[in-house]
Scaffold this motif. Structure first.
Motif, PDB file in Angstrom:
ATOM      1  N   LEU A  53      16.323   8.369  -3.285  1.00 30.25           N
ATOM      2  CA  LEU A  53      16.472   8.154  -4.731  1.00 30.25           C
ATOM      3  C   LEU A  53      17.667   8.918  -5.279  1.00 30.25           C
ATOM      4  O   LEU A  53      18.443   8.393  -6.078  1.00 30.25           O
ATOM      5  CB  LEU A  53      15.202   8.612  -5.460  1.00 30.25           C
ATOM      6  N   THR A  54      17.829  10.154  -4.840  1.00 32.74           N
ATOM      7  CA  THR A  54      18.946  10.971  -5.296  1.00 32.74           C
ATOM      8  C   THR A  54      20.277  10.358  -4.869  1.00 32.74           C
ATOM      9  O   THR A  54      21.208  10.237  -5.666  1.00 32.74           O
ATOM     10  CB  THR A  54      18.820  12.404  -4.738  1.00 32.74           C
TER      11      THR A  54
ATOM     12  N   LEU B 294      12.917   2.320  -8.637  1.00 30.96           N
ATOM     13  CA  LEU B 294      13.442   1.456  -7.582  1.00 30.96           C
ATOM     14  C   LEU B 294      12.691   0.135  -7.461  1.00 30.96           C
ATOM     15  O   LEU B 294      12.898  -0.586  -6.502  1.00 30.96           O
ATOM     16  CB  LEU B 294      13.330   2.161  -6.224  1.00 30.96           C
ATOM     17  N   ALA B 295      11.830  -0.173  -8.399  1.00 29.93           N
ATOM     18  CA  ALA B 295      10.980  -1.354  -8.278  1.00 29.93           C
ATOM     19  C   ALA B 295      11.753  -2.617  -7.911  1.00 29.93           C
ATOM     20  O   ALA B 295      11.333  -3.377  -7.044  1.00 29.93           O
ATOM     21  CB  ALA B 295      10.182  -1.567  -9.561  1.00 29.93           C
ATOM     22  N   GLU B 296      12.889  -2.835  -8.524  1.00 25.01           N
ATOM     23  CA  GLU B 296      13.650  -4.045  -8.214  1.00 25.01           C
ATOM     24  C   GLU B 296      14.417  -3.936  -6.899  1.00 25.01           C
ATOM     25  O   GLU B 296      14.908  -4.925  -6.386  1.00 25.01           O
ATOM     26  CB  GLU B 296      14.588  -4.419  -9.355  1.00 25.01           C
ATOM     27  N   HIS B 297      14.472  -2.743  -6.344  1.00 24.18           N
ATOM     28  CA  HIS B 297      15.153  -2.519  -5.066  1.00 24.18           C
ATOM     29  C   HIS B 297      14.149  -2.202  -3.958  1.00 24.18           C
ATOM     30  O   HIS B 297      14.504  -1.665  -2.921  1.00 24.18           O
ATOM     31  CB  HIS B 297      16.145  -1.353  -5.187  1.00 24.18           C
ATOM     32  N   ARG B 298      12.903  -2.550  -4.194  1.00 24.73           N
ATOM     33  CA  ARG B 298      11.818  -2.220  -3.270  1.00 24.73           C
ATOM     34  C   ARG B 298      12.096  -2.705  -1.855  1.00 24.73           C
ATOM     35  O   ARG B 298      11.744  -2.043  -0.881  1.00 24.73           O
ATOM     36  CB  ARG B 298      10.527  -2.815  -3.802  1.00 24.73           C
ATOM     37  N   GLN B 299      12.749  -3.836  -1.732  1.00 21.99           N
ATOM     38  CA  GLN B 299      13.027  -4.391  -0.419  1.00 21.99           C
ATOM     39  C   GLN B 299      13.820  -3.419   0.453  1.00 21.99           C
ATOM     40  O   GLN B 299      13.645  -3.387   1.663  1.00 21.99           O
ATOM     41  CB  GLN B 299      13.802  -5.703  -0.557  1.00 21.99           C
ATOM     42  N   SER B 300      14.669  -2.619  -0.169  1.00 23.15           N
ATOM     43  CA  SER B 300      15.515  -1.705   0.597  1.00 23.15           C
ATOM     44  C   SER B 300      14.736  -0.550   1.224  1.00 23.15           C
ATOM     45  O   SER B 300      15.264   0.131   2.103  1.00 23.15           O
ATOM     46  CB  SER B 300      16.650  -1.171  -0.279  1.00 23.15           C
TER      47      SER B 300
ATOM     48  N   PHE C  12      22.408   2.449 -11.516  1.00 20.67           N
ATOM     49  CA  PHE C  12      21.054   2.799 -11.126  1.00 20.67           C
ATOM     50  C   PHE C  12      20.609   4.015 -11.921  1.00 20.67           C
ATOM     51  O   PHE C  12      21.255   5.054 -11.891  1.00 20.67           O
ATOM     52  CB  PHE C  12      20.997   3.089  -9.627  1.00 20.67           C
ATOM     53  N   ALA C  13      19.505   3.886 -12.632  1.00 24.63           N
ATOM     54  CA  ALA C  13      19.030   4.978 -13.476  1.00 24.63           C
ATOM     55  C   ALA C  13      18.552   6.166 -12.651  1.00 24.63           C
ATOM     56  O   ALA C  13      18.548   7.286 -13.109  1.00 24.63           O
ATOM     57  CB  ALA C  13      17.907   4.491 -14.384  1.00 24.63           C
ATOM     58  N   GLY C  14      18.142   5.917 -11.413  1.00 23.81           N
ATOM     59  CA  GLY C  14      17.791   6.999 -10.497  1.00 23.81           C
ATOM     60  C   GLY C  14      16.498   7.698 -10.828  1.00 23.81           C
ATOM     61  O   GLY C  14      15.489   7.070 -11.048  1.00 23.81           O
ATOM     62  N   THR C  15      16.547   9.006 -10.893  1.00 28.80           N
ATOM     63  CA  THR C  15      15.329   9.787 -10.996  1.00 28.80           C
ATOM     64  C   THR C  15      14.789   9.907 -12.413  1.00 28.80           C
ATOM     65  O   THR C  15      13.782  10.527 -12.621  1.00 28.80           O
ATOM     66  CB  THR C  15      15.568  11.197 -10.426  1.00 28.80           C
TER      67      THR C  15
ATOM     68  N   HIS D 137       0.835  -1.201   0.000  1.00 34.37           N
ATOM     69  CA  HIS D 137       0.000   0.000   0.000  1.00 34.37           C
ATOM     70  C   HIS D 137       0.875   1.258   0.000  1.00 34.37           C
ATOM     71  O   HIS D 137       0.649   2.190  -0.779  1.00 34.37           O
ATOM     72  CB  HIS D 137      -0.932  -0.020   1.219  1.00 34.37           C
ATOM     73  N   GLY D 138       1.884   1.275   0.863  1.00 27.49           N
ATOM     74  CA  GLY D 138       2.789   2.418   0.927  1.00 27.49           C
ATOM     75  C   GLY D 138       3.544   2.616  -0.372  1.00 27.49           C
ATOM     76  O   GLY D 138       3.739   3.746  -0.835  1.00 27.49           O
ATOM     77  N   TRP D 139       3.970   1.500  -0.964  1.00 31.40           N
ATOM     78  CA  TRP D 139       4.675   1.577  -2.254  1.00 31.40           C
ATOM     79  C   TRP D 139       3.771   2.220  -3.311  1.00 31.40           C
ATOM     80  O   TRP D 139       4.199   3.114  -4.040  1.00 31.40           O
ATOM     81  CB  TRP D 139       5.116   0.186  -2.704  1.00 31.40           C
TER      82      TRP D 139
END
Length: 101
Positions: free
Chosen positions: A77-78, A25-31, A87-90, A10-12
């Motif tokens: 993210l920055t 960051l979808a693939e890094h969501r765990q972080s 990381f493609a970032g923003t 929900h927060g995501w």
């Protein structure tokens, strides 16, 4: 009857609407699961407070908390983009470079 909610998911979803860059960051969501969970809980509690009445002090506190989490997400993210060349970032349209072999 209240149903259980997956606060991380929900927060995501909420953060993806408010801070679209988070989608990179979808693939890094765990972080950032804890941040997503805190955001979900804060947003839901803020809604409850608004429905209960005009306790502006608590509402103001939670609005500040929600905005703070949004800011922290953008900051993360920055920093992530600066620290990781892969990381493609923003800029979600920017392709990621291939990992070194």
């Amino acid at each position: 009857m209240k149903t259980e909610i997956d606060h991380v998911a929900h927060g995501w979803a909420l953060l993806a609407l408010r801070v679209p860059e988070i989608r990179a960051l979808a693939e890094h969501r765990q972080s950032i699961e804890e941040m997503c969970e805190a955001y979900s809980i804060a947003v839901l509690h803020l809604r409850e407070l608004r429905n209960l009445g005009p306790d502006t002090e608590q509402i103001t506190e939670y609005e500040s908390l929600v905005a703070g989490i949004e800011y922290e997400t953008s900051y993360y993210l920055t920093m992530r983009a600066q620290l990781s060349p892969n990381f493609a970032g923003t800029d979600p349209a920017q392709p990621r470079s291939s990992p070194p072999r």
